[in-house]
Design a protein around this motif. Structure first.
Motif, PDB file in Angstrom:
ATOM      1  N   LYS A  91     -56.205  36.673  -4.613  1.00 32.62           N
ATOM      2  CA  LYS A  91     -54.944  37.091  -4.009  1.00 32.62           C
ATOM      3  C   LYS A  91     -53.797  36.279  -4.604  1.00 32.62           C
ATOM      4  O   LYS A  91     -53.957  35.096  -4.917  1.00 32.62           O
ATOM      5  N   PRO A  92     -52.607  36.893  -4.745  1.00 36.97           N
ATOM      6  CA  PRO A  92     -51.459  36.161  -5.289  1.00 36.97           C
ATOM      7  C   PRO A  92     -50.962  35.098  -4.300  1.00 36.97           C
ATOM      8  O   PRO A  92     -51.149  35.221  -3.091  1.00 36.97           O
ATOM      9  N   ASP A  93     -50.323  34.072  -4.851  1.00 35.58           N
ATOM     10  CA  ASP A  93     -49.779  32.998  -4.023  1.00 35.58           C
ATOM     11  C   ASP A  93     -48.439  33.414  -3.417  1.00 35.58           C
ATOM     12  O   ASP A  93     -47.602  34.028  -4.090  1.00 35.58           O
ATOM     13  N   LEU A  94     -48.256  33.051  -2.152  1.00 30.68           N
ATOM     14  CA  LEU A  94     -47.029  33.370  -1.412  1.00 30.68           C
ATOM     15  C   LEU A  94     -46.580  32.137  -0.645  1.00 30.68           C
ATOM     16  O   LEU A  94     -47.382  31.508   0.061  1.00 30.68           O
ATOM     17  N   LEU A  95     -45.315  31.796  -0.756  1.00 30.72           N
ATOM     18  CA  LEU A  95     -44.738  30.732   0.066  1.00 30.72           C
ATOM     19  C   LEU A  95     -44.152  31.366   1.314  1.00 30.72           C
ATOM     20  O   LEU A  95     -43.315  32.271   1.229  1.00 30.72           O
ATOM     21  N   MET A  96     -44.589  30.913   2.474  1.00 33.93           N
ATOM     22  CA  MET A  96     -44.113  31.439   3.754  1.00 33.93           C
ATOM     23  C   MET A  96     -43.197  30.383   4.384  1.00 33.93           C
ATOM     24  O   MET A  96     -43.638  29.275   4.688  1.00 33.93           O
ATOM     25  N   VAL A  97     -41.932  30.754   4.583  1.00 35.46           N
ATOM     26  CA  VAL A  97     -40.932  29.822   5.099  1.00 35.46           C
ATOM     27  C   VAL A  97     -40.407  30.331   6.433  1.00 35.46           C
ATOM     28  O   VAL A  97     -39.936  31.469   6.514  1.00 35.46           O
ATOM     29  N   GLY A  98     -40.504  29.506   7.469  1.00 30.99           N
ATOM     30  CA  GLY A  98     -39.934  29.863   8.757  1.00 30.99           C
ATOM     31  C   GLY A  98     -40.990  30.070   9.825  1.00 30.99           C
ATOM     32  O   GLY A  98     -42.194  30.023   9.564  1.00 30.99           O
ATOM     33  N   PRO A  99     -40.536  30.330  11.056  1.00 29.52           N
ATOM     34  CA  PRO A  99     -41.458  30.497  12.187  1.00 29.52           C
ATOM     35  C   PRO A  99     -42.001  31.920  12.269  1.00 29.52           C
ATOM     36  O   PRO A  99     -41.283  32.844  12.626  1.00 29.52           O
ATOM     37  N   THR A 145     -52.487  34.568  -0.730  1.00 25.22           N
ATOM     38  CA  THR A 145     -52.858  33.197  -0.400  1.00 25.22           C
ATOM     39  C   THR A 145     -51.600  32.476   0.039  1.00 25.22           C
ATOM     40  O   THR A 145     -50.656  32.318  -0.745  1.00 25.22           O
ATOM     41  N   ILE A 146     -51.583  32.063   1.299  1.00 25.58           N
ATOM     42  CA  ILE A 146     -50.348  31.542   1.896  1.00 25.58           C
ATOM     43  C   ILE A 146     -50.212  30.044   1.653  1.00 25.58           C
ATOM     44  O   ILE A 146     -51.164  29.276   1.800  1.00 25.58           O
ATOM     45  N   HIS A 147     -48.994  29.659   1.318  1.00 25.06           N
ATOM     46  CA  HIS A 147     -48.598  28.257   1.272  1.00 25.06           C
ATOM     47  C   HIS A 147     -47.420  28.113   2.224  1.00 25.06           C
ATOM     48  O   HIS A 147     -46.500  28.928   2.200  1.00 25.06           O
ATOM     49  N   LYS A 148     -47.430  27.096   3.045  1.00 18.08           N
ATOM     50  CA  LYS A 148     -46.345  26.878   3.984  1.00 18.08           C
ATOM     51  C   LYS A 148     -45.521  25.668   3.547  1.00 18.08           C
ATOM     52  O   LYS A 148     -46.066  24.676   3.084  1.00 18.08           O
ATOM     53  N   GLY A 149     -44.211  25.778   3.713  1.00 22.90           N
ATOM     54  CA  GLY A 149     -43.327  24.684   3.334  1.00 22.90           C
ATOM     55  C   GLY A 149     -41.913  25.171   3.198  1.00 22.90           C
ATOM     56  O   GLY A 149     -41.488  26.088   3.903  1.00 22.90           O
ATOM     57  N   THR A 150     -41.187  24.585   2.282  1.00 22.86           N
ATOM     58  CA  THR A 150     -39.828  25.020   1.974  1.00 22.86           C
ATOM     59  C   THR A 150     -39.728  25.229   0.480  1.00 22.86           C
ATOM     60  O   THR A 150     -40.517  24.661  -0.289  1.00 22.86           O
ATOM     61  N   PRO A 151     -38.755  26.018   0.024  1.00 19.36           N
ATOM     62  CA  PRO A 151     -38.609  26.201  -1.424  1.00 19.36           C
ATOM     63  C   PRO A 151     -38.448  24.880  -2.164  1.00 19.36           C
ATOM     64  O   PRO A 151     -38.974  24.706  -3.263  1.00 19.36           O
ATOM     65  N   ALA A 152     -37.742  23.923  -1.565  1.00 17.72           N
ATOM     66  CA  ALA A 152     -37.486  22.651  -2.228  1.00 17.72           C
ATOM     67  C   ALA A 152     -38.771  21.853  -2.447  1.00 17.72           C
ATOM     68  O   ALA A 152     -38.817  20.962  -3.296  1.00 17.72           O
ATOM     69  N   ASP A 153     -39.828  22.160  -1.674  1.00 21.82           N
ATOM     70  CA  ASP A 153     -41.093  21.438  -1.857  1.00 21.82           C
ATOM     71  C   ASP A 153     -41.757  21.773  -3.193  1.00 21.82           C
ATOM     72  O   ASP A 153     -42.587  21.005  -3.678  1.00 21.82           O
ATOM     73  N   GLY A 154     -41.395  22.914  -3.764  1.00 25.22           N
ATOM     74  CA  GLY A 154     -42.067  23.348  -4.978  1.00 25.22           C
ATOM     75  C   GLY A 154     -43.568  23.394  -4.775  1.00 25.22           C
ATOM     76  O   GLY A 154     -44.357  22.842  -5.546  1.00 25.22           O
ATOM     77  N   VAL A 155     -43.992  24.068  -3.697  1.00 23.08           N
ATOM     78  CA  VAL A 155     -45.370  23.971  -3.215  1.00 23.08           C
ATOM     79  C   VAL A 155     -46.396  24.330  -4.290  1.00 23.08           C
ATOM     80  O   VAL A 155     -47.411  23.674  -4.424  1.00 23.08           O
TER      81      VAL A 155
END
Length: 308
Positions: free
Chosen positions: A3-11, A25-35
């Motif tokens: 599955k492609p990687d996705l950054l999920m930001v927010g509640p 594939t979910i990654h949680k954080g903020t854009p600035a984290d460069g997860v």
């Protein structure tokens, strides 16, 4: 299949999180984290700025999928320059936002929260009838921004036999009798109720100025379901305190989630917690459309809510 990687930001709700996890594939954080350097898409549910620095922290980024219709917090020019698509969730929230706008207008004009307290607190028994108020039906209403939501509000107010006046950047095809104005000032002069439904951002910042509020006048009510930035809030507080306008019903503020306490201290202000789209049905539809934007992107199809 990976599955492609996705950054999920927010509640996000548990249901929305599970649905996104089924796609990516979910990654949680903020854009600035460069997860993750492999992240090509962001599911964004936040009012924090998403600008060039945040985009550059995600070097593989190709899509910002917003949960909501407003996109004034995203630097669209920076996205365009980097070839990053931006998509939102239009139309699915029109009805709920328009419903709340009308409800706030009525609640403010008829002082429904105060009348409820008049009964609950025993003032009806002690002091007698609640003070008389002003009629709503038949009074002229102004819509600042006749887009999808603004038109839905105007349609509802038409059912109250309210003459409709509006401002928009370009003329719109409207029912007979709706009157277009070339400025917020001209619009405010002609109406008793001014409803703000214009997009946020630098082009509309401070559009409702002290001069516009004075034109609305001492019998006028301001209803804002747009963005807090559209109103000169200092001028609004002064106009309310001096009774140069009758009342304001506000779902949005210059500082959220902690509005200026001077607004809360004013008896002629009705406040809501930026919740115009806040129903189970609409939030589910918004989540579904956000996911459809993400799914379409990874499948190489046109984005249904594409902004840029």
């Amino acid at each position: 299949m990976t599955k492609p990687d996705l950054l999920m930001v927010g509640p996000y709700s548990e249901a929305d999180t599970e649905a996104l996890a089924a796609l990516c594939t979910i990654h949680k954080g903020t854009p600035a984290d460069g997860v993750a350097a492999s992240i090509r898409a962001v599911a964004y549910r936040s009012m924090k700025p998403f600008g060039a620095a945040e985009m550059d922290a995600l070097p593989a980024l190709e899509l910002i999928a917003l949960f909501g219709v407003g996109h004034d917090h995203v630097d669209l020019e920076a996205a365009r320059a980097r070839g990053i698509a931006v998509a939102n969730t239009p139309d699915v929230l029109n009805d709920d936002v328009a419903d709340l706008a009308v409800g706030m207008l009525l609640a403010s004009a008829r002082r429904i929260p105060q009348a409820d307290e008049w009964v609950r607190g025993g003032d009806w028994a002690r002091q007698g009838a609640f003070p008389l108020l002003r009629k709503v039906s038949g009074k002229p209403a102004g819509i600042l921004g006749l887009g999808r939501i603004g038109r839905a509000i105007a349609n509802r107010l038409s059912a109250f036999d309210m003459p409709i006046h509006y401002w928009s950047r370009t003329p719109k095809k409207t029912p007979a009798g709706w009157q277009r104005h070339d400025s917020a000032l001209s619009l405010a002069r002609e109406v008793d109720f001014l409803v703000l439904a214009v997009a946020g951002g630098p082009d509309t910042a401070g559009m409702v100025s002290a001069e516009v509020l004075d034109a609305l006048g001492p019998e006028g009510t301001l209803v804002n379901i747009a963005r807090g930035s559209v109103v000169d809030e200092e001028a609004l507080i002064a106009a309310l305190a001096d009774r140069r306008i009758a009342a304001a019903a506000l779902d949005v503020f210059a500082s959220e989630p902690a509005p200026d306490p001077r607004l809360a201290a004013l008896p002629n202000v009705l406040m809501q917690p930026h919740h115009a789209s806040g129903t189970v049905e609409t939030r589910a539809a918004m989540g579904a459309l956000q996911r459809e934007n993400i799914r379409a992107f990874f499948e190489g199809r046109p984005l249904p809510g594409r902004v840029v």
